[in-house]
Enzyme design. Structure first.
Site, PDB file in Angstrom:
ATOM      1  N   LYS A  11       0.784  -1.137   0.147  1.00  0.00           N
ATOM      2  CA  LYS A  11       0.077   0.032   0.090  1.00  0.00           C
ATOM      3  C   LYS A  11       0.783   1.369   0.065  1.00  0.00           C
ATOM      4  CE  LYS A  11      -0.333  -0.046   4.989  1.00  0.00           C
ATOM      5  NZ  LYS A  11      -1.095  -0.729   6.177  1.00  0.00           N
TER       6      LYS A  11
ATOM      7  N   TYR B  96      14.559  31.334   6.069  1.00  0.00           N
ATOM      8  CA  TYR B  96      13.242  31.778   6.458  1.00  0.00           C
ATOM      9  C   TYR B  96      13.198  32.328   7.837  1.00  0.00           C
ATOM     10  CZ  TYR B  96      10.750  30.769   2.243  1.00  0.00           C
ATOM     11  OH  TYR B  96      10.397  30.799   0.771  1.00  0.00           O
TER      12      TYR B  96
HETATM   13  C1  LIG Z   1      -0.197  -1.339   6.947  1.00  0.00           C
HETATM   14  C2  LIG Z   1      -0.652  -2.786   7.294  1.00  0.00           C
HETATM   15  C3  LIG Z   1       0.029  -4.019   7.401  1.00  0.00           C
HETATM   16  C4  LIG Z   1       1.374  -3.759   7.230  1.00  0.00           C
HETATM   17  O1  LIG Z   1       2.010  -3.420   8.510  1.00  0.00           O
HETATM   18  P1  LIG Z   1       3.669  -3.102   8.716  1.00  0.00           P
HETATM   19  O2  LIG Z   1       3.620  -2.791  10.037  1.00  0.00           O
HETATM   20  O3  LIG Z   1       4.155  -2.084   7.855  1.00  0.00           O
HETATM   21  O4  LIG Z   1       3.988  -4.554   8.479  1.00  0.00           O
HETATM   22  C5  LIG Z   1      -0.749  -5.150   7.694  1.00  0.00           C
HETATM   23  N1  LIG Z   1      -1.954  -5.296   7.790  1.00  0.00           N
HETATM   24  C6  LIG Z   1      -2.681  -4.105   7.844  1.00  0.00           C
HETATM   25  C7  LIG Z   1      -4.063  -4.360   7.987  1.00  0.00           C
HETATM   26  C8  LIG Z   1      -2.346  -2.894   7.561  1.00  0.00           C
HETATM   27  O5  LIG Z   1      -3.103  -1.862   7.455  1.00  0.00           O
END
Ligand SMILES: *Cc1c(COP(=O)(O)O)cnc(C)c1O
Length: 367
Positions: free
Chosen positions: A45, A260
């Protein structure tokens, strides 16, 4: 750097991000070994945590990953173009009325509430085919998923082709937290309503809690990208480095100010460099006065505010003779993602997912 030097886009770049697909492959193999007995899926993701979902997912498929997770339907649609035949779960399921796109792209929704369940059952009935789905249970995080009460009337779930039931741990990065055992036992109870369906509870940190958290499928994201899910899990390889070229060098006099708000004042004559990356590229404003870049093993502090497109660094400790075009390291052997995160008061996840789209990107091959 032979081949990159011949690439005009590389020569023009103010900063470049190097992604080691080999390190991702090694991290996948490491995590899969820890979870031996369970299928090792891959979470890609948020553009594979900023590293580039298409490239990263192909590399992971090459390592044997057969199941992928994204958060949004559109992420799934994009990933489908790279992985035509692979199982892709969409963690958020679908917005009301969008189940048709989910099915059209062959994506598997994670159904999070009874309305999503009913919509999917209805779509399957209309099409005369039980398209695969997953169910998420809320075991304590109050974020996504069905409650225990939602499971009372089993008839709602009739006709579902369930490939997975899953939940998510809130405190897996603190192994001694009693919430982990509590969520696990609630998960086991809820999963009993769907006997024989593969179960998944562990993301990266959960995998390190031990085999009793692995069930039939583990879902690492962060660990694949080399960020330590908890202090002490240092077996993971760093996956990225970030290098920036000096745009300009100048020497300012005692009392001259930088950036800045004219927020930093030179205590004495000081040589400073301007680098072409800033908060638009994920170098957080919070690093003003705390962050640094490196020349070899020499730490060069960031001075003044972080601008949108640039930072200034103090070259006092750097060797003489640095000039425009020379390279300083932002992420590398002296400062990894977690160290940069600490200097910005955040976590490695936020550093990775904030990496800008303006960096030139170099993918080092899988093997
Ligand atoms: C993002 C996510 C993962 C992966 O999490 P990590 O801590 O990056 O391994 C797994 N399951 C769900 C439901 C998530 O939202």
């Amino acid at each position: 750097m032979q081949t990159e030097n011949q690439d005009p886009a590389f020569a023009r770049a103010g900063a470049w991000l190097t992604v080691s697909l080999k390190a991702i492959a090694d991290n996948y193999a490491h995590v899969a070994r820890l979870g031996a007995g369970a299928e090792c899926a891959a979470v890609v993701k948020a553009d594979a945590y900023g590293l580039g979902a298409a490239r990263v997912a192909l590399a992971l498929a090459g390592c044997g990953a057969k199941t992928f997770f994204v958060a949004h339907l559109d992420e799934g649609i994009a990933l489908r173009a790279s992985l035509p035949d692979t199982r892709i779960f969409v963690l958020h399921g679908f917005m009301p009325g969008c189940e048709g796109s989910m099915q059209a792209y062959g994506l598997v929704p994670v159904l999070n509430d009874l309305d999503q369940v009913r919509s999917w059952v209805q779509l399957c009935a209309e099409q005369g085919y039980a398209f695969p789905a997953a169910l998420q249970f809320d075991t304590g995080m109050s974020r996504f998923g069905l409650s225990e009460a939602d499971l009372q009337d089993r008839s709602v779930f009739e006709g579902l082709n369930l490939q997975l039931v899953m939940s998510h741990l809130a405190c897996a990065d603190t192994p001694d937290n009693p919430a982990n055992m509590m969520q696990r036992s609630r998960f086991v109870d809820m999963a009993m309503a769907f006997p024989g369906v593969p179960r998944s509870l562990a993301a990266s940190s959960g995998i390190f809690l031990g085999p009793e958290y692995h069930f039939e499928l583990i879902r690492p994201g962060a660990a694949l990208y080399g960020i330590a899910p908890a202090e002490g899990n240092r077996a993971l390889k760093p996956v990225i480095s970030l290098d920036a070229r000096i745009v300009q060098i100048r020497t300012i006099q005692a009392g001259d100010r930088v950036g800045y708000g004219l927020g930093w004042m030179a205590p004495r004559s000081t040589r400073i460099a301007t680098l072409g990356l800033g908060y638009a590229d994920g170098f957080f404003r919070a690093q003003a006065g705390r962050g640094a870049v490196w020349h070899g093993q020499t730490r060069l502090p960031v001075i003044g505010r972080v601008s949108m497109d640039s930072i200034s660094v103090d070259l006092t400790d750097a060797p003489d003779g640095l000039k425009a075009g020379d390279v300083l390291s932002v992420l590398g052997p002296e400062q990894d993602v977690d160290a940069l995160a600490r200097s910005a008061g955040t976590i490695g996840y936020e550093v990775l997912t904030s990496l800008g789209s303006r960096f030139h990107r170099v993918y080092e091959p899988n093997a």
